[in-house]
Design a protein around this motif. Structure first.
Motif, PDB file in Angstrom:
ATOM      1  N   PHE A 138      30.849  50.620  46.147  1.00 38.98           N
ATOM      2  CA  PHE A 138      31.521  49.965  47.277  1.00 38.98           C
ATOM      3  C   PHE A 138      30.615  48.957  47.961  1.00 38.98           C
ATOM      4  CE2 PHE A 138      30.171  51.416  51.553  1.00 38.98           C
ATOM      5  CZ  PHE A 138      29.100  52.215  51.168  1.00 38.98           C
ATOM      6  N   ASP A 139      29.332  49.027  47.689  1.00 40.02           N
ATOM      7  CA  ASP A 139      28.431  48.084  48.352  1.00 40.02           C
ATOM      8  C   ASP A 139      27.958  46.997  47.392  1.00 40.02           C
ATOM      9  OD1 ASP A 139      26.847  49.758  46.843  1.00 40.02           O
ATOM     10  OD2 ASP A 139      25.210  49.836  48.293  1.00 40.02           O
ATOM     11  N   ARG A 140      28.786  46.692  46.415  1.00 47.86           N
ATOM     12  CA  ARG A 140      28.507  45.549  45.549  1.00 47.86           C
ATOM     13  C   ARG A 140      29.792  44.752  45.402  1.00 47.86           C
ATOM     14  NH1 ARG A 140      24.476  47.936  46.034  1.00 47.86           N
ATOM     15  NH2 ARG A 140      22.766  48.227  44.574  1.00 47.86           N
ATOM     16  N   VAL A 141      29.650  43.475  45.218  1.00 44.35           N
ATOM     17  CA  VAL A 141      30.842  42.683  44.940  1.00 44.35           C
ATOM     18  C   VAL A 141      31.324  43.053  43.537  1.00 44.35           C
ATOM     19  CG1 VAL A 141      31.753  40.370  44.619  1.00 44.35           C
ATOM     20  CG2 VAL A 141      30.062  40.822  46.414  1.00 44.35           C
ATOM     21  N   VAL A 146      36.319  34.050  54.249  1.00 45.38           N
ATOM     22  CA  VAL A 146      35.970  35.400  54.677  1.00 45.38           C
ATOM     23  C   VAL A 146      34.478  35.411  54.990  1.00 45.38           C
ATOM     24  CG1 VAL A 146      35.781  37.804  53.911  1.00 45.38           C
ATOM     25  CG2 VAL A 146      37.773  36.450  53.267  1.00 45.38           C
ATOM     26  N   ALA A 147      34.118  36.118  56.040  1.00 47.25           N
ATOM     27  CA  ALA A 147      32.695  36.185  56.378  1.00 47.25           C
ATOM     28  C   ALA A 147      31.925  36.707  55.177  1.00 47.25           C
ATOM     29  CB  ALA A 147      32.482  37.099  57.583  1.00 47.25           C
ATOM     30  N   ARG A 148      30.811  36.096  54.981  1.00 44.91           N
ATOM     31  CA  ARG A 148      29.991  36.360  53.818  1.00 44.91           C
ATOM     32  C   ARG A 148      29.660  37.846  53.647  1.00 44.91           C
ATOM     33  NH1 ARG A 148      24.973  36.045  51.739  1.00 44.91           N
ATOM     34  NH2 ARG A 148      24.718  34.225  50.403  1.00 44.91           N
ATOM     35  N   SER A 149      29.343  38.503  54.742  1.00 47.20           N
ATOM     36  CA  SER A 149      28.908  39.894  54.628  1.00 47.20           C
ATOM     37  C   SER A 149      30.051  40.802  54.160  1.00 47.20           C
ATOM     38  CB  SER A 149      28.395  40.395  55.987  1.00 47.20           C
ATOM     39  OG  SER A 149      29.443  40.452  56.928  1.00 47.20           O
ATOM     40  N   LEU A 150      31.269  40.280  54.225  1.00 44.34           N
ATOM     41  CA  LEU A 150      32.424  41.121  53.914  1.00 44.34           C
ATOM     42  C   LEU A 150      33.014  40.820  52.548  1.00 44.34           C
ATOM     43  CD1 LEU A 150      33.742  41.000  57.520  1.00 44.34           C
ATOM     44  CD2 LEU A 150      33.384  43.127  56.255  1.00 44.34           C
ATOM     45  N   GLU A 151      32.301  40.054  51.761  1.00 44.80           N
ATOM     46  CA  GLU A 151      32.856  39.673  50.464  1.00 44.80           C
ATOM     47  C   GLU A 151      33.207  40.887  49.603  1.00 44.80           C
ATOM     48  OE1 GLU A 151      30.360  37.303  47.935  1.00 44.80           O
ATOM     49  OE2 GLU A 151      31.916  37.119  46.405  1.00 44.80           O
ATOM     50  N   ALA A 152      32.304  41.823  49.549  1.00 42.10           N
ATOM     51  CA  ALA A 152      32.561  42.980  48.684  1.00 42.10           C
ATOM     52  C   ALA A 152      33.784  43.748  49.174  1.00 42.10           C
ATOM     53  CB  ALA A 152      31.338  43.892  48.647  1.00 42.10           C
ATOM     54  N   ALA A 153      33.824  43.981  50.461  1.00 44.14           N
ATOM     55  CA  ALA A 153      34.945  44.758  51.015  1.00 44.14           C
ATOM     56  C   ALA A 153      36.257  44.034  50.802  1.00 44.14           C
ATOM     57  CB  ALA A 153      34.708  45.015  52.499  1.00 44.14           C
ATOM     58  N   ILE A 200      41.565  43.714  44.961  1.00 48.49           N
ATOM     59  CA  ILE A 200      41.749  44.408  43.683  1.00 48.49           C
ATOM     60  C   ILE A 200      42.695  45.594  43.847  1.00 48.49           C
ATOM     61  CG2 ILE A 200      40.562  45.812  41.953  1.00 48.49           C
ATOM     62  CD1 ILE A 200      38.142  43.923  42.313  1.00 48.49           C
ATOM     63  N   ALA A 201      42.457  46.389  44.891  1.00 49.83           N
ATOM     64  CA  ALA A 201      43.310  47.565  45.083  1.00 49.83           C
ATOM     65  C   ALA A 201      44.760  47.144  45.279  1.00 49.83           C
ATOM     66  CB  ALA A 201      42.823  48.369  46.290  1.00 49.83           C
ATOM     67  N   SER A 202      44.955  46.052  45.992  1.00 49.49           N
ATOM     68  CA  SER A 202      46.322  45.656  46.329  1.00 49.49           C
ATOM     69  C   SER A 202      46.961  44.775  45.268  1.00 49.49           C
ATOM     70  CB  SER A 202      46.322  44.904  47.668  1.00 49.49           C
ATOM     71  OG  SER A 202      45.676  45.673  48.642  1.00 49.49           O
ATOM     72  N   GLY A 203      46.151  44.091  44.494  1.00 49.04           N
ATOM     73  CA  GLY A 203      46.692  43.191  43.482  1.00 49.04           C
ATOM     74  C   GLY A 203      46.817  43.830  42.116  1.00 49.04           C
ATOM     75  N   ASP A 205      36.692  53.079  51.523  1.00 50.13           N
ATOM     76  CA  ASP A 205      37.428  51.931  52.063  1.00 50.13           C
ATOM     77  C   ASP A 205      38.025  52.207  53.434  1.00 50.13           C
ATOM     78  OD1 ASP A 205      37.068  50.063  49.892  1.00 50.13           O
ATOM     79  OD2 ASP A 205      38.284  51.426  48.702  1.00 50.13           O
ATOM     80  N   PHE A 206      37.586  53.284  54.046  1.00 48.11           N
ATOM     81  CA  PHE A 206      38.084  53.593  55.393  1.00 48.11           C
ATOM     82  C   PHE A 206      37.903  52.380  56.307  1.00 48.11           C
ATOM     83  CE2 PHE A 206      36.556  55.300  59.620  1.00 48.11           C
ATOM     84  CZ  PHE A 206      37.823  55.401  60.162  1.00 48.11           C
ATOM     85  N   ARG A 207      36.717  51.823  56.273  1.00 47.51           N
ATOM     86  CA  ARG A 207      36.456  50.592  57.023  1.00 47.51           C
ATOM     87  C   ARG A 207      35.625  49.675  56.129  1.00 47.51           C
ATOM     88  NH1 ARG A 207      40.070  51.853  59.354  1.00 47.51           N
ATOM     89  NH2 ARG A 207      40.380  52.395  61.539  1.00 47.51           N
TER      90      ARG A 207
END
Ligand SMILES: Cc1cc2nc3c(=O)[nH]c(=O)nc-3n(C[C@H](O)[C@H](O)[C@H](O)COP(=O)(O)OP(=O)(O)OC[C@H]3O[C@@H](n4cnc5c(N)ncnc54)[C@H](O)[C@@H]3O)c2cc1C
Ligand SMILES: NC(=O)c1ccc[n+]([C@@H]2O[C@H](COP(=O)([O-])OP(=O)(O)OC[C@H]3O[C@@H](n4cnc5c(N)ncnc54)[C@H](O)[C@@H]3O)[C@@H](O)[C@H]2O)c1
Ligand SMILES: Cc1cc2nc3c(=O)[nH]c(=O)nc-3n(C[C@H](O)[C@H](O)[C@H](O)COP(=O)(O)O)c2cc1C
Ligand SMILES: [Zn+2]
Lengths: 212, 416, 95, 992
Positions: A19-22, A180-187, A193-196, D596-598
């Motif tokens: 979860f902490d990688r793009v 999207v803010a850079r720090s949030l790219e992975a999220a 992906i989950a939604s598409g 993915d909670f937040r």
């Protein structure tokens, strides 16, 4: 870090992805012609121009003359050649350029003391989304009416998708651009992906597994 | 009639024919020594203790709807004394002690159930903040325990320890905390107060105040004027609305807080758990419903109902904490009007207008306070001086700067 | 609940953060002698006291996840119906 | 081993006989068809005992054919997918379905707790409030655990839900809720105008009662007509037809909550599909066409398996081609039930008798019944029933009593419009005498009601009203409405004689079947004064079960009304609240669970730090490197000590990009800062930075950080990581609301700049190697608190700040974020010869504690600047936010806890944050509480633990000993009060 281990890997497009990688480039979800294509880039040149007290109108005018863009006092993206100007607030414009390395400098020259200019090119990752199912995908995150019937090419919105702040605009019949803010790219990529996945999603990115 | 196993047996055999009203549905008399406005837990407890402890029996509780129709009837039933600040902790611990003997005293089973409340922490800083709190509780004579992850896992193995975005590191446990059956608290106090001569007047809304020479000497109601030696407000979410009729502006905003209950289930969780990395807390009622809630909706409201974003936020917290609840269903959602004070702590004080007494600002935490609030408010009304454990709940603390701000968010009610 | 942001259009309330009463005016510290307790009183009223009406309420919402403008909204606290909205910088009456 | 579905009709119905499905209930295999519900399939297979009731564990069967089902609750699926309390009547059958009965032990047939039945005389309403009080300790130990185990219905899954959920938003002009005749017409009328229409129905088959009744519309069978309209709707691009979608709540501003069951009709959701999807539908107008729910008549023994709503009997026969029983009788008070029963009879059901409370029934109906060989018992009522499953029914007729041998008793007491959504904003329904039912009162803005939901029970009326309201809604939004030809259907007369309860019947007469509330319980509530409907509900739990009293609320209040003598409208209803039917928590959470909670925020050097072996820690949304363990280090303390030592003796680096960074430009920027900080910034020289403290208006410290002046009209502010958004919002408030006259533009640049701190005596040498040749980083070129712009790494734009949080010579270097990782690498290379060491948030914390700087733990929102020793920074020459309120007596009281340092008297002791302070010898009680330890660290520099804290009159007590009281960790010992700076108090290192 661990993935969502409780999920069925056959049905979870994010299985095995930290979860902490793009997430890496590739095809996700349903097989066949993807319903959504995503490509990300750090748009090289972005700057923010904020009109000073009482100068909003003349900033609009100066930008029109310098860049050939027609700006409206609403969330709207004016695209002219390699330059896009997106209104994000009254008197506030994000300028994107494919070719102008000293974009901020140029803008300062154009706007003089009528606007404050800051560089923002490193602050965002640009997501270009295309394909017939993009509106459906975005509807899973945004509470803004992005129905192509009412959200026309050039319309823009700064909003929140899946707890992530986004500025987006419609660039074509089936294409949308999101900042999207850079720090949030992975999220954010995880959300896409989950939604598409049900439409099939093809992701093209730098594929490094992380930025920087 | 005294309730007992025998009374149940007898009625079981005689076809339930002997039961009498738990309280009289009184009509208002022209005058009382004390009129209490608001038939929630606090108002009724105040009446009970006025009669019981202070011998003042000529008391009426005036309720605009049915008793318990306010927040007393719509809260998530948590009772605890795990507060932090010296202004609060002794008061809530006193309340906890009163809970512990309440049912025998009232002869009413309010299902006070000390099954423990566990506040989870997810970071070292949160752990230390809970240590600070736990120690403050001990100083006030309350119980508290700081648990590590292993101990939490032993209590609730099904929490998401391993895959959580904010891993659980441990928790602060108060064993003596738990829940009580909210409606039964109202009915128990009502019945006990009624037995001591208190008039409980329902469907009677206070619409104004009787004044004589600047003093308040009674109330106007939808059922006529009622004179009173003293008038005491315990109207929770309606505090500003009622106080306004006495010309007061209060350091209070009314906000909506929602709560939720699931379909009935066989036991899922025993005690109360609060999530430390989001807005979610949960317990299970004796009927089997999971009772849960989260943050207030965050805007002034008297609508007594909320909106989807908070519901979603609560569900997200719930799934993050207990992913086994995904297929359980939310049965009902409702809201209450919270009297959010400016520092998040209550007010029990004389009002600036002579003859008027204030009990307000309970935010989302006044259910647990019901016994002590009634006790201390009765003390104030009867003796005209604050009770020792409620001494910090002064109205002028905002002016003097002696705030009781547990969360440290300042004068922003929707953040308390 | 949907808040009509004068710039962005109608948006879900969760994009905003709420501050409360927009009729309050910060006391002018220069208008009263700084030592004057009247100033402290005015600040006390400004910071702590609220009308908290059941009915029309003029209030501040910050469009945090949007245009980042402070929006003055007139909303009925009994039913959440919104009568109007204007930007802080516009003097406009909201309703 | 599949048994024959013996109760299935050979023809008819809306099932697909070409698609047989097998399923299991309580371990037995059965057969059904596509188009079945679990309930219809169970009935087809002759299964009538399905569950046990809540309180008395009475055997229960299938009572309804819809969402109102109180009895037939099962556990669907198994393991991690177990779904307790699932109404068999709405479960769409799929192949391999598995269900088990619940609330019974050891088995459905033999349930131990059914003894409760015999105790029922003692377990009346509210009995538990009157007992279980002695001895007090037995409540938690004995009584309550027993009650809890006995209560509840189904069992929750024990494992995490494996399915995916998601949420989505849809916008429309007109939302139509319910796709019965009224809803179909409403959607058609609105859809043909070109308006964006959403038509949602909870059923998998649109049509509503058209699928369940024998009616013709436009010359087609009702179901066929419904399919025809649905097909047209599906073909309109502006209409979205959503089946399996329940609109569960009406929220503000036209927002409706809806739940789409995307994969519940499948064994497991299709690949990459969610199980369910939560919709927020934002509609400018809405038409509620949710139909009506039939209600029973209450009589003794009305809960036996085999007693069923009359409309449900019709549904099973017509829609599912299932005979719910071989010998059916009807007990009713209205014509509609007769018509339904006649139709069922025509479709193949054997109807033995019709028992009607009315003495006079329309001769035509009586004639029709006789023509089908059905006995008519007018002026009669059911007074008892027998059989574990229904066997016989005792009827009191004008001619005396008689017993009918039937296995199924259809009951109808009339219909209640589904007004629920109209009440979600607090509207109260109003009583309509003609239909003896509550109809919608004030509805949420923009919502109108059509068809049976509006109390218009005729099919013709439903069609007409639907069409009219759909058109009206579109028209109100400005869509031109073309004429619509509404099928003309005759409205059958609705004749009913209100009748609620057979008061003289024998045996328990259940009002609320699911919560086992009897008519006698209503009587107890009445006797004890719980007479308002809300008290009745709460005291008896009537209407509080999973069906929310769909079939019981009105009968319950009618019985109470008869006891009090008040009318039904005077008695009133309880409040309908969302959800309309229960909604899974998974759907309400959607994608946001687990990791993915937040969303997670990653620093520019995240990947680099991971390669360095960092252990990460969640700080708000961010993941930050906490420390960088090396092989052989036994614990984090050893690692952190190494990192700190490396910095203090040589040089280390840390990513501080997470700080909030705000760009301020404009002629008034300086005076603006003067107003938001307690100290002055307008006089700050260009090229300098300054530490600033900001207050809230109530005088408490809000945030701190350094702000640098890069140009005459240009400042850059940093905030703490935690408060970045809050401070930005605050600044915007000040600029837009408080002082709109100030000409200052602000912009967040937190994401734009990566920022790396290097600290330690060798940091200047390291810095010198990464800056470009023209940048002077000498002590003169870049003195302490200097701030300059320059270039690094051969042309990368940078901002250099000489700042120190650690107390060492230190710099912060900001570069555009894409260069952050490269900068880290470059610094590592440049510092290699000095042993440059990456350090994490722990080491950073240790060093700031050694240095005595305040941080998050001290900025608790409960501290004033004075408390933190920062009072002297406050300017007396200007006004600033918080100044006045900070002067309140309570905040300037010298007895407030003040900021000091601590060390253990026994140096080997470990200090703990959160310990409270007591004067030596003072009793541990609240009155003696003198403050608490805010932060602690093991100081490598001093070789022992040190702490910071807030102690009453702390600064006056330096040198004193106090007790650190930490009972939650079982510790208590003496500490010595000292000044907060433990290292280099003169600040020589950072100036060197
Ligand atoms: C969803 C929710 C969850 C909560 N959870 C908890 C919890 O878990 N633990 C906890 O400790 N606290 C909790 N609370 C808070 C707690 O319920 C309240 O603080 C407390 O009940 C308030 O005191 P009360 O019982 O006297 O108020 P209420 O029951 O609200 O009593 C006030 C009464 O005054 C009446 N009234 C108002 N105006 C007038 C008038 N003009 N004339 C006559 N009568 C009037 C009202 O009708 C009402 O009955 C929660 C609250 C809510 C809404
Ligand atoms: N004569 C009588 O006594 C009587 C009484 C009641 C109904 N009826 C018959 O019922 C029909 C009424 O037609 P109608 O269209 O008004 O109702 P309907 O019952 O035919 O249709 C209602 C539809 O709404 C759906 N629904 C209900 N709540 C929903 C929700 N919250 N979300 C999504 N879907 C929801 C149901 O699944 C159903 O398909 C007519 O055929 C009428 O003859 C007759
Ligand atoms: C602790 C608690 C448990 C509840 N359990 C149920 C329940 O099992 N079933 C139910 O229908 N409502 C339940 N409710 C909600 C009530 O029905 C009701 O919604 C709430 O008291 C607010 O009142 P109102 O909806 O009449 O405004 C519960 C409420 C509380 C406070
Ligand atoms: Zn906006």
């Amino acid at each position: 870090m661990a993935d969502r281990s409780s999920h069925d890997p056959l049905h979870d497009p994010l299985a095995g992805i930290a979860f902490d990688r793009v997430p890496p480039a590739g095809a996700y979800g349903a097989a066949g012609e993807p319903g959504v294509g995503v490509s990300t880039a750090e748009e090289p040149f972005i700057a923010l121009a904020v009109a000073r007290q009482g100068h909003a109108a003349s900033v609009v005018e100066r930008l029109r003359r310098a860049l050939g863009v027609e700006l409206a006092d609403r969330p709207h993206a004016a695209i002219e050649g390699g330059t896009t100007v997106v209104g994000t607030a009254p008197g506030r414009f994000l300028v994107l350029s494919r070719s102008e390395p000293d974009l901020a400098g140029t803008l300062r020259a154009v706007l003089g003391t009528e606007a404050a200019v800051t560089e923002q090119g490193d602050g965002y990752v640009t997501f270009d989304l295309s394909g017939p199912r993009v509106p459906d995908l975005l509807a899973k995150g945004a509470l803004v009416d992005l129905d192509p019937l009412v959200f026309r090419v050039g319309d823009a919105a700064t909003t929140v998708i899946a707890h992530i702040g986004v500025t987006l605009w419609r660039t074509g019949e089936t294409s949308y651009r999101l900042l999207v803010a850079r720090s949030l790219e992975a999220a954010f990529t995880r959300f896409l992906i989950a939604s598409g996945a049900e439409y099939g999603l093809r992701l093209e990115n730098q594929g490094s597994g992380g930025r920087g | 009639m005294r309730y007992s196993f025998l009374s149940i047996l007898a009625n079981g055999l005689n076809g339930q024919s002997d039961w009498k009203p738990a309280w009289r549905d009184a009509a208002p008399k022209p005058s009382y020594d004390v009129v209490i406005v608001g038939g929630g837990g606090h108002g009724l407890a105040t009446a009970y203790y006025l009669a019981k402890v202070h011998g003042i029996h000529n008391v009426a509780v005036i309720e605009k709807g049915y008793i318990g129709s306010g927040n007393a009837g719509r809260n998530t039933t948590i009772i605890r004394s795990n507060y932090l600040l010296p202004g609060n902790e002794p008061f809530y611990e006193w309340s906890m002690k009163l809970w512990e003997g309440l049912e025998q005293e009232l002869n009413y089973n309010a299902m006070v159930s000390q099954r423990g409340i566990l506040n989870l922490y997810h970071s070292d800083a949160q752990r230390d903040a809970y240590a600070r709190r736990g120690n403050a509780m001990r100083l006030a004579g309350a119980d508290s325990e700081l648990l590590d992850k292993r101990q939490v896992r032993a209590m609730y193995p099904f929490l998401d320890f391993d895959n959580a975005r904010f891993p659980i590191q441990g928790g602060l446990l108060q064993h003596r905390a738990g829940t009580a059956r909210h409606d039964a608290v109202v009915w128990g106090y009502a019945r006990a107060a009624d037995t001591l001569g208190v008039d409980i007047v329902q469907n009677c809304e206070v619409t104004g105040f009787l004044r004589e020479g600047g003093n308040i000497v009674g109330v106007e109601t939808t059922r006529g004027a009622i004179r009173a030696g003293k008038v005491a407000l315990a109207v929770a979410g309606s505090s500003s609305r009622v106080a306004e009729k006495a010309g007061l502006r209060l350091p209070i905003e009314s906000h909506v807080l929602q709560a939720f209950v699931s379909e009935g289930l066989k036991p899922v969780i025993d005690g109360v758990i609060t999530f430390g990395a989001g807005h979610f807390y949960i317990s299970q009622s004796d009927k089997g419903g999971l009772v849960f809630g989260g943050d207030i909706d965050g805007y002034n409201s008297y609508a007594q109902r909320g909106n989807l974003p908070v519901i979603e936020d609560v569900a997200e917290g719930g799934m993050a904490l207990m992913p086994r609840i995904g297929r359980l269903r939310l049965l009902r959602m409702w809201g209450g009007i919270m009297d959010m004070s400016m520092d998040g702590s209550p007010i029990i004080d004389r009002a600036p207008v002579p003859g008027l007494y204030l009990n307000a600002g309970w935010c989302y935490g006044g259910f647990k306070a019901t016994p002590a609030s009634g006790w201390c408010f009765a003390h104030l009304i009867a003796r005209d001086e604050p009770h020792a454990v409620a001494g910090a709940y002064r109205l002028d603390r905002f002016r003097s700067g002696h705030l009781i701000d547990e969360k440290g968010v300042g004068a922003q009610p929707n953040l308390h | 609940m949907r808040i009509p942001c004068p710039y962005c259009g109608e948006r879900d309330a969760h994009e905003f953060s709420y501050l409360g009463d927009a009729t309050l005016v910060r006391p002018d510290p220069a208008a009263v002698d700084a030592q004057d307790s009247a100033l402290a009183d005015r600040f006390h009223d400004y910071v702590y006291l609220r009308d908290n009406p059941a009915g029309a309420h003029r209030e501040w919402w910050y469009h945090a996840n949007g245009c980042r403008q402070w929006v003055r909204v007139t909303r009925d606290t009994r039913n959440h119906a919104i009568a109007g909205a204007s930007l802080a910088r516009e003097p406009g009456d909201a309703a | 081993m599949s048994r024959p579905d013996k109760n299935r009709l050979a023809s008819g119905g809306l099932i697909d006989r070409a698609a047989p499905l097998s399923f299991r209930f309580d371990g037995h295999s059965y057969r059904g068809y596509a188009g079945d519900t679990l309930a219809s399939a169970l009935l087809a297979n002759g299964v009538r005992l399905v569950g046990r009731s809540f309180k008395y564990h009475r055997p229960r069967g299938i009572f309804s054919a819809g969402a109102e089902e109180p009895n037939a609750l099962v556990e669907l699926r198994s393991g991690a997918r177990r779904e307790p309390n699932t109404r068999a009547t709405v479960v769409e059958l799929f192949d391999g379905l598995e269900a088990t009965s619940q609330n019974r032990w050891p088995s459905l047939g033999l349930d131990v707790l059914s003894v409760n039945r015999f105790l029922s005389p003692f377990l009346g309403a509210g009995f538990y409030y009157k007992t279980f009080m002695w001895p007090a300790s037995f409540w938690e130990k004995l009584y309550e655990p027993f009650i809890r185990r006995a209560a509840g219905l189904g069992r929750a899954a024990e494992e995490a839900d494996p399915d995916h959920y998601e949420k989505a938003t849809a916008f429309c002009d007109v939302l139509v809720i319910g796709a019965g005749p009224a809803g179909l017409m409403a959607a058609l009328a609105a859809g043909r105008t070109g308006a964006r229409v959403i038509l949602a129905d909870e059923d998998f088959l649109p049509g509503g009662r058209l699928n369940a009744e024998r009616r013709e519309v436009h010359g087609r069978a009702g179901a066929a007509y419904a399919a025809h309209v649905a097909a047209e709707l599906a073909s309109l691009p502006n209409v979205r037809l959503m089946t399996r979608t329940t609109v569960f709540g009406a929220y503000d501003s036209g927002t409706y909550g809806a739940l789409e069951r995307v994969g519940d009709h499948l064994p497991v959701p299709a690949p990459f599909q969610p199980r369910q999807r939560l919709w927020r539908i934002i509609a400018r107008r809405a038409v509620l066409a949710a139909g009506a729910t039939e209600r029973p008549i209450v009589f003794g023994g009305n809960d036996r398996p085999g007693v069923m709503l009359a409309g449900a009997v019709g549904t099973y026969v017509q829609r599912h081609a299932v005979l719910p029983g071989r010998h059916i009788a009807l007990f009713a008070n209205n014509d509609d039930a007769w018509r339904g029963m006649l139709a069922a009879s025509e479709a193949g059901a054997r109807v033995e008798a019709i028992i009607d409370v009315r003495e006079e029934v329309s001769p035509a109906l009586v004639e029709a019944a006789r023509a089908r060989d059905i006995r008519v018992l007018a002026g009669s009522r059911v007074i008892a029933t027998q059989g574990r499953k229904l066997r016989t029914v005792d009827v009191a007729t004008p001619r005396g009593r008689e017993q009918l041998v039937v296995d199924t008793l259809a009951v109808s007491g009339g219909w209640s419009p589904a007004v629920h959504l109209t009440c979600h904003h607090g509207g109260r329904p109003v009583w309509n005498e003609a239909i003896a039912a509550f109809v919608p009162g004030a509805s949420p803005a923009g919502l109108t009601v059509a068809g049976a939901a509006n109390g218009s029970f005729g099919l013709g009326a439903a069609l007409r009203e639907g069409a009219a309201q759909g058109a009206e809604a579109a028209e109100a939004l400005g869509f031109p409405v073309p004429p619509l030809d509404v099928p003309a259907v005759e409205d059958e007369a609705f004749a009913l004689q209100p009748f609620w309860h057979v008061a003289d019947s024998k045996g328990a007469a259940f009002v609320d079947l699911q919560n086992d509330v009897t008519a006698k319980d209503v009587g107890i509530a009445h006797k004890e004064g719980f007479r308002s409907v809300e008290h009745l509900k709460r005291y008896t739990t009537l209407g509080m079960a999973t069906d929310q009293g769909r079939t019981s609320n009105v009968t319950g209040l009618a019985i109470m009304a008869s006891l009090t003598g008040a009318s039904i409208p005077e008695t009133g209803t309880t409040i309908f609240r969302p959800p309309y039917t229960p909604v899974s928590l998974g759907a309400l959470a959607g994608h946001h669970r687990g990791k993915d909670f937040r969303p997670v925020r990653l620093t520019p050097t995240h990947e680099w730090a991971a390669r360095q072996g960092a252990v990460f820690v969640e700080t708000g949304a961010w993941l930050r490197a906490q420390y960088f363990p090396r092989k052989g280090e036994k614990d984090w303390l050893e690692t952190v000590t190494r990192e700190v030592t490396a910095v203090r003796s040589s040089v280390g680096l840390i990513d501080v990009s997470t700080f909030g960074k705000i760009d301020l430009q404009g002629p008034d920027a300086g005076s603006f800062l003067d107003r938001v900080y307690i100290n002055g910034f307008s006089a700050l020289a260009v090229g300098k930075a300054r530490y600033g403290v900001m207050l809230r208006e109530d005088g408490m410290v809000m945030d701190d950080g350094t702000t640098a002046r890069l140009g005459p009209e240009h400042y850059v502010m940093t905030t703490t990581t935690a408060n970045a958004a809050k401070v930005y919002q605050h600044l915007e408030f000040c600029l837009q609301v408080l002082w709109p006259e100030l000409d200052v533009a602000i912009a967040s640049i937190s994401e734009q700049w990566a920022q790396i701190a290097i600290a330690g005596p060798r940091s200047r040498e390291v810095l010198a190697r990464v800056v470009d040749a023209d940048v002077d980083v000498s002590n003169e070129g870049l003195p302490f608190i200097g701030a300059v712009e320059g270039r690094v790494m051969g042309g990368v734009k940078a901002r250099l700040f000489r700042l120190s949080f650690s107390g060492e010579l230190g710099y912060e270097i900001a570069v555009p974020a894409r260069h952050g990782a490269a900068l880290a690498e470059a610094l590592m290379a440049a510092g290699e010869e000095f042993g440059i060491t990456p350090y994490g948030t722990e080491a950073l914390g240790v060093m700031r504690i050694e240095k005595g700087h305040v941080s998050g733990n001290e900025l608790s929102g409960q501290t004033a600047a004075r408390d933190l020793g920062l009072g002297r920074m406050a300017s007396t020459k200007k006004d600033y936010i918080g100044r006045v309120m900070a002067g309140r007596p309570g905040l300037v009281d010298p007895a407030r806890p003040g900021f000091v340092g601590f060390r253990p008297v026994e140096r080997a002791r470990r200090l703990r944050a959160g310990a409270h302070f007591l004067s030596l010898g003072a009793k541990p009680e609240t009155a003696n509480d003198e403050g608490y330890m805010t932060s602690v660290a093991y100081s490598p520099h001093l070789g022992h633990w040190i702490g910071l804290g807030l102690l009453v009159r702390g600064p006056e007590r330096i040198g004193e000993r106090v007790r650190a009281y930490d009972p939650v960790r079982g510790e208590e010992f003496e500490v010595e009060v000292c000044a907060p700076g433990f290292i280099d108090p003169e600040g020589e290192r950072l100036r060197g």
